[in-house]
Structure formats: structure tokens, C-alpha cells
Design a protein around this motif. Structure first.
Motif, mmCIF file in Angstrom:
data_model
loop_
_atom_site.group_PDB
_atom_site.id
_atom_site.type_symbol
_atom_site.label_atom_id
_atom_site.label_comp_id
_atom_site.label_asym_id
_atom_site.label_seq_id
_atom_site.Cartn_x
_atom_site.Cartn_y
_atom_site.Cartn_z
ATOM 1 N N LYS A 46 37.448 9.004 -1.343
ATOM 2 C CA LYS A 46 37.708 9.590 -0.028
ATOM 3 C C LYS A 46 37.545 11.106 0.013
ATOM 4 O O LYS A 46 37.281 11.667 1.083
ATOM 5 N N TYR B 84 31.012 10.274 3.156
ATOM 6 C CA TYR B 84 30.984 9.536 4.421
ATOM 7 C C TYR B 84 29.581 9.546 5.014
ATOM 8 O O TYR B 84 28.943 10.588 5.141
ATOM 9 N N LYS C 269 38.207 -6.541 3.321
ATOM 10 C CA LYS C 269 38.587 -5.152 3.071
ATOM 11 C C LYS C 269 37.367 -4.277 2.828
ATOM 12 O O LYS C 269 37.239 -3.186 3.403
ATOM 13 N N ASP D 240 35.173 -3.780 6.014
ATOM 14 C CA ASP D 240 35.775 -2.832 6.959
ATOM 15 C C ASP D 240 35.604 -1.383 6.484
ATOM 16 O O ASP D 240 35.196 -0.502 7.250
ATOM 17 N N ASP D 241 35.910 -1.147 5.219
ATOM 18 C CA ASP D 241 35.865 0.226 4.703
ATOM 19 C C ASP D 241 34.438 0.728 4.516
ATOM 20 O O ASP D 241 34.188 1.942 4.548
ATOM 21 N N ASP E 194 32.545 3.325 6.971
ATOM 22 C CA ASP E 194 32.697 4.782 6.904
ATOM 23 C C ASP E 194 31.696 5.431 5.956
ATOM 24 O O ASP E 194 31.449 6.631 6.050
#
Length: 295
Positions: free
Chosen positions: A186, A191, A237, A240-241, A244
Motif C-alpha cells: 500500500k 496504484y 478478496k 476486490d483489492d 486499485d
């Protein structure tokens, strides 16, 4: 001290011991274990079958035979497994690489070779679930302009995969990160910059793990197997992630269980960003890989 066993008689004893258990290939395993103990190849065993063996080697061989009789994985004993033409070090605590996973690697390589990312100077890849490093390192070995961020939640896989990266001379093309799914990524400024997200996540429904063959259910890491109640927890999971991180023409590539193709494809199709999806079958005709394409 030279013992009473020759190579041939000791090999036969190993075969007899393994044959007493619930096991299907005592000859091959006994040969591989004897080669391992003596540090020789199969040809040596065939051409020196009447050579006497030192007692210390006899004891070591018989101890390993007893261990294997209890269905302890042969790959953990030998400390290696071949995958995609490369030799990988493995130990207890990492999932043993399997031929089925080669379908995933081959499909990603095919997509790259067909020019899907032809405008990219560097193809950035995230591999969720490092394991032995088989997926990550195979990709950077065969895709020369690839760089992989490889993530695992456990210490042992990061250690083992780092050893394999050193052995294969690929340390400059991969970054290993410890943590849960995308969390360690992160703060890296990735991104919308990842071209390929690839994963062979845990996909066995929790209730089915105890029914797997003993080598898997008792000795391979449960964290690498347990996909939750329906086996799809990590697909949800990760999907969805991934939204990004994927670049405008990025792809999401999964290995799946043989009966999960339609369900995983549906998970991807429900996300508007994937313009098309694809299911790839293995050599047995079973669904084995699902790909989602943003472009």
C-alpha cells in the motif's frame, strides 16, 4: 564400516517397506531416496547394484524410508521440486509446486508473447502467495522485462523463495514482501501501475481438507490450502483489492480448483473493469485458470 547390504538388496528392502503402506510407487521413491542418501544418480544405482554400502548410509536410508512410509512428502525429504524446467528448493512450510500451476504460468507467458503488453518497457507483476517462489520466479525467468512484487503472510515462504531467487540468479527482478494480501504494497506507490496480478490462492473448502491425501492434509501448510467455507474467500478478496492496482490494460490471472471456473469467472465478470474473461483448461480437460482482462 561396510555393511551387509548391497545397493540392490537395500533398494529391495526399501521397496518392501514402502509396499507395506498405503502407497502407490514404492520403486520410484526408494530409488530417489537411495540416490539422495548416496548422492548419486539413478545410473550409478543400476551400474553398481552389487556394491556394499556403509552402515551409516544404510541407517540413514531406512530412516527416510520409514518417514516416507508415513506419507511425509518426498519433496520435503529431498528438499527440491522441478517446476517449469527450473529446480526449486522446498521445505516444510511451503506448498509443493505442482504441474497444474504450470498452466497458469504458460498462459501468462502466452499473453505477453502475443504482444498484449508490447508498449511496456517493464511489465510489473504482483504475485499474491509466494510459497516457494515457483510462480514469481518462473515469470521473471521467462519474461525478460518483468519485475515481480511477491507477497506472502508467512516467514518460511519468504525465506525459501529468497533462497530460490539467489540460486536462479533472479534477485534483481523480484521484491519479496511479508504481509496479508495487498497490505504490504500500500505504501509503494503502485496504484494503477500493475500490469499483471497473478495468484494461486488457497482454494480448498475448509471441510474438504481432511479428505485430501495424507501428504497434503497432514504435512503441507493449511494456510496455503484453506479457501474458507466455499473455497472462494481469497478470490473475492483479491479481486476486490486488485481494482486499485491494475493498470488500464492490466490482467488478473488465477489458478483455480477444477470445479471453480464458472464461479470465479462470475466474480470477475461482475466487476465492470474487466471487459472480458477467459477460462483455461488443463490437459485433463478440467478448468484450471481464469483470466480477467481490463482491455
Amino acid at each position: 564400516m561396510v555393511g551387509e547390504f548391497t545397493i540392490n538388496t537395500l533398494l529391495q528392502k526399501g521397496i518392501d517397506i514402502l509396499g507395506e503402506g498405503d502407497y502407490f510407487n514404492p520403486l520410484l521413491d526408494a530409488q530417489l531416496l537411495l540416490c539422495h542418501v548416496l548422492n548419486v544418480d539413478k545410473l550409478y544405482i543400476y551400474t553398481h547394484k552389487n556394491d556394499k554400502i556403509d552402515v551409516e548410509y544404510v541407517d540413514k536410508f531406512l530412516n527416510l524410508i520409514e518417514k516416507r512410509k508415513e506419507r511425509y512428502p518426498l519433496q520435503y525429504i529431498l528438499g527440491k521440486q522441478e517446476f517449469m524446467g527450473l529446480d526449486f528448493y522446498v521445505e516444510e512450510g511451503v506448498l509443493i509446486p505442482r504441474p497444474d500451476t504450470e498452466i497458469l504460468i504458460e498462459k501468462v507467458i502466452e499473453i505477453v508473447n502475443e504482444g498484449y503488453f508490447k508498449e511496456k518497457e517493464v511489465i510489473n507483476i504482483i504475485d499474491i502467495g509466494t510459497g516457494s517462489g515457483a510462480i514469481s520466479l518462473s515469470l521473471v525467468h521467462y519474461i525478460k522485462n518483468a519485475f515481480v512484487y511477491s507477497v506472502d503472510i508467512s516467514d518460511i515462504p519468504i525465506k525459501v523463495a529468497s533462497i530460490n531467487a539467489e540460486r536462479l540468479g533472479l534477485t534483481d527482478k523480484i521484491k519479496f514482501l511479508k504481509g496479508d494480501l495487498f497490505f504490504p504494497l500500500k505504501d509503494l506507490g503502485l496504484y494503477n501501475k500493475i500490469d499483471i496480478i497473478v495468484s494461486n490462492p488457497p482454494y480448498i473448502p475448509s471441510r474438504e481438507i481432511s479428505g485430501l491425501q495424507k501428504e497434503v492434509s497432514e504435512f503441507e501448510p493449511r494456510l496455503a490450502l484453506d479457501g474458507g467455507e466455499d473455497g472462494l474467500y481469497f478470490y473475492r478478496k483479491i479481486t476486490d483489492d486488485s481494482l486499485d492496482y491494475l493498470s488500464n490494460d492490466g490482467i488478473l490471472a488465477y489458478e483455480i480448483g477444477h470445479d471453480q471456473g464458472k464461479e470465479v469467472e462470475k466474480l470477475l465478470s461482475e466487476k465492470d473493469i474487466f471487459k472480458c474473461t477467459e477460462i483455461v483448461k488443463d490437459l485433463a480437460g478440467h478448468d484450471r485458470v481464469v483470466i480477467g482482462y481490463k482491455k
